[in-house]
Design an enzyme around this catalytic site. Structure first.
Site, PDB file in Angstrom:
ATOM      1  N   SER A  48      -2.302  -5.304  -2.089  1.00 21.20           N
ATOM      2  CA  SER A  48      -1.561  -4.665  -1.115  1.00 21.20           C
ATOM      3  C   SER A  48      -1.668  -3.353  -1.680  1.00 21.20           C
ATOM      4  O   SER A  48      -0.659  -2.581  -1.198  1.00 21.20           O
ATOM      5  CB  SER A  48       0.067  -5.538  -0.473  1.00 21.20           C
ATOM      6  OG  SER A  48       0.173  -6.582  -0.358  1.00 21.20           O
ATOM      7  N   ASP A  80      -3.884  -6.407   2.276  1.00 27.70           N
ATOM      8  CA  ASP A  80      -2.898  -7.488   3.269  1.00 27.70           C
ATOM      9  C   ASP A  80      -3.580  -7.336   4.405  1.00 27.70           C
ATOM     10  O   ASP A  80      -2.769  -8.508   5.705  1.00 27.70           O
ATOM     11  CB  ASP A  80      -1.711  -7.845   2.762  1.00 27.70           C
ATOM     12  CG  ASP A  80      -0.929  -6.494   3.239  1.00 27.70           C
ATOM     13  OD1 ASP A  80      -1.614  -5.713   2.595  1.00 27.70           O
ATOM     14  OD2 ASP A  80      -0.028  -6.004   2.687  1.00 27.70           O
ATOM     15  N   ARG A 136       3.884 -14.345  -2.743  1.00 29.56           N
ATOM     16  CA  ARG A 136       3.545 -15.509  -2.931  1.00 29.56           C
ATOM     17  C   ARG A 136       2.028 -16.700  -2.742  1.00 29.56           C
ATOM     18  O   ARG A 136       0.816 -16.027  -2.747  1.00 29.56           O
ATOM     19  CB  ARG A 136       3.325 -15.510  -1.352  1.00 29.56           C
ATOM     20  CG  ARG A 136       4.790 -15.513  -0.651  1.00 29.56           C
ATOM     21  CD  ARG A 136       4.343 -15.556   1.035  1.00 29.56           C
ATOM     22  NE  ARG A 136       3.596 -15.093   1.974  1.00 29.56           N
ATOM     23  CZ  ARG A 136       3.643 -15.062   2.711  1.00 29.56           C
ATOM     24  NH1 ARG A 136       3.633 -16.509   3.415  1.00 29.56           N
ATOM     25  NH2 ARG A 136       2.522 -14.941   3.464  1.00 29.56           N
TER      26      ARG A 136
END
Length: 396
Positions: A117, A170, A49
């Site tokens: 992540s 994350d 994103r």
């Protein structure tokens, strides 16, 4: 077991523990007085994103974002340059939407935060060395390299007026975001494609620590793994023999376990070709389990089963021999796998809250007692990720 591994991990900097306990270099959390326009890249696995956030003191953040799927061919092999170029190109496209390039005269660059992540070793806030790929990624030439430097080099190459100034896991990002609007946030948890958590460590001047709990129980002392599913699946993952907890809990692997059990439970009803159930880690994933369960929970049992049958009888499933009883067996099986996942997640959260100093164990591990500080106060736990947010009944 989890509390012991976390304690040993903190003491040995992750050397003698299945939990790496990585320092995030984040020592202060936001207080709501921040202001300005910032960008963020949230690279959570196969999805990425790009986010633009406008912060104004006393107001809720104004956020815009766009989401892309990283093409399969960029997730493995010798595609490091192509992978980071792809991300830089998408970032440039997103910035163009807001005409923000016009604001970057005189060589000015926008500050960008990168939530990443995968396990990284951080020597500073803007330097993150990739320790190993997880979640199906296996791109050569990135492990032991600084992800920030690779991303900034791609920005330079693609003429993107932006610079990564901070990188975090994350889970750390979830904790920070939650603390912006909720007091006493002590934990950030991700239950999505993969799973992990970060927490505020009282013994380290309240530094945020990235646990990397997906690798908990590497020596297989605690978790009851099932040979016919857990062990069979592990044998054909790209990171065989590690991250057993993540493989029992997160969306990428929960979907694959459900697929394996479908193959075992209905061997005579699954066609030999033209069905997504035939392909390991293919189109059938946690997302498909979510879609099917949503049909079941959103309608009466009669209509739920009927709707699921309609989905299964057609492409890409082509399970034309499935009947109503098969659907009920399938739903029960999905629920069993997801209950195991949720129970495991709850146990890990409980152990981490104990490490935060929220409670202590008394009377032989049977009862819990809140520490004096929290007898009249509370802790906030921020949770994000597709499984938690979208899977019916999962939070409950």
């Amino acid at each position: 077991g989890m509390l012991h591994d976390m304690t040993v991990g903190i003491e040995t900097h992750g050397a003698s523990s299945s939990c790496k306990m990585l320092p995030s270099r984040v020592l202060h959390l936001p207080n709501g007085e921040e202001q300005g326009i910032y960008y963020a890249i949230d690279w959570g696995g196969s999805n990425v994103r790009f986010i633009r956030v406008q912060l104004t003191p006393g107001k809720s953040p104004q956020m815009d974002f766009v989401k892309y799927k990283i093409p399969k061919h960029l997730q493995t092999g010798d595609n490091a340059d192509a992978l980071f170029d792809f991300l830089a190109q998408k970032m440039k496209l997103f910035m163009h939407t807001f005409n923000d390039e016009a604001l970057t005269g005189g060589g000015r660059r926008f500050h960008v935060g990168l939530t990443f992540s995968f396990p990284i070793k951080q020597t500073s806030l803007n330097r993150g060395i990739l320790l190993q790929w997880t979640k199906g990624f296996a791109v050569n030439g990135v492990v032991n390299k600084d992800v920030v430097a690779l991303m900034n080099a791609a920005f330079e190459k693609e003429n993107v007026p932006a610079q990564i100034d901070a990188i975090c896991n994350d889970t750390v990002g979830t904790l920070i975001t939650c603390s912006y609007q909720h007091r006493n946030t002590m934990m950030g948890v991700i239950i999505g494609t993969g799973t992990n958590a970060a927490y505020v460590e009282p013994c380290r001047d309240s530094e945020v620590i990235n646990i990397e709990w997906g690798n908990f129980d590497e020596t297989q002392k605690y978790l009851p793994r099932v040979p016919s599913t857990d062990m069979v699946m592990d044998a054909y993952t790209v990171n065989k023999g590690v991250y057993f907890t993540e493989k029992m809990l997160s969306g990428m692997y929960v979907g694959e376990i459900c697929r394996l059990l479908m193959m075992d439970l209905f061997p005579s009803k699954i066609p030999k070709q033209d069905s997504i159930l035939l392909h390991a880690f293919g189109e059938f994933s946690g997302s498909q389990v979510t879609i099917l369960l949503r049909e079941y929970y959103q309608h009466s049992r009669y209509y739920g089963v009927r709707n699921i049958l309609q989905i299964l009888h057609n492409a890409p499933y082509n399970l034309v021999q499935f009947d109503e009883q098969d659907v009920l067996v399938m739903v029960d099986m999905f629920q069993m796998i997801l209950h195991r996942s949720a129970d495991l997640a709850a146990s890990l959260i409980l152990a981490t809250l104990q490490k935060c100093g929220f409670y202590t164990e008394v009377e032989g591990n049977i009862k819990f007692k809140l520490t004096p500080k929290y007898e009249r106060d509370y802790i906030t736990v921020g949770v994000d990720g597709g499984v938690f947010l979208n899977m019916p009944q999962y939070p409950q």
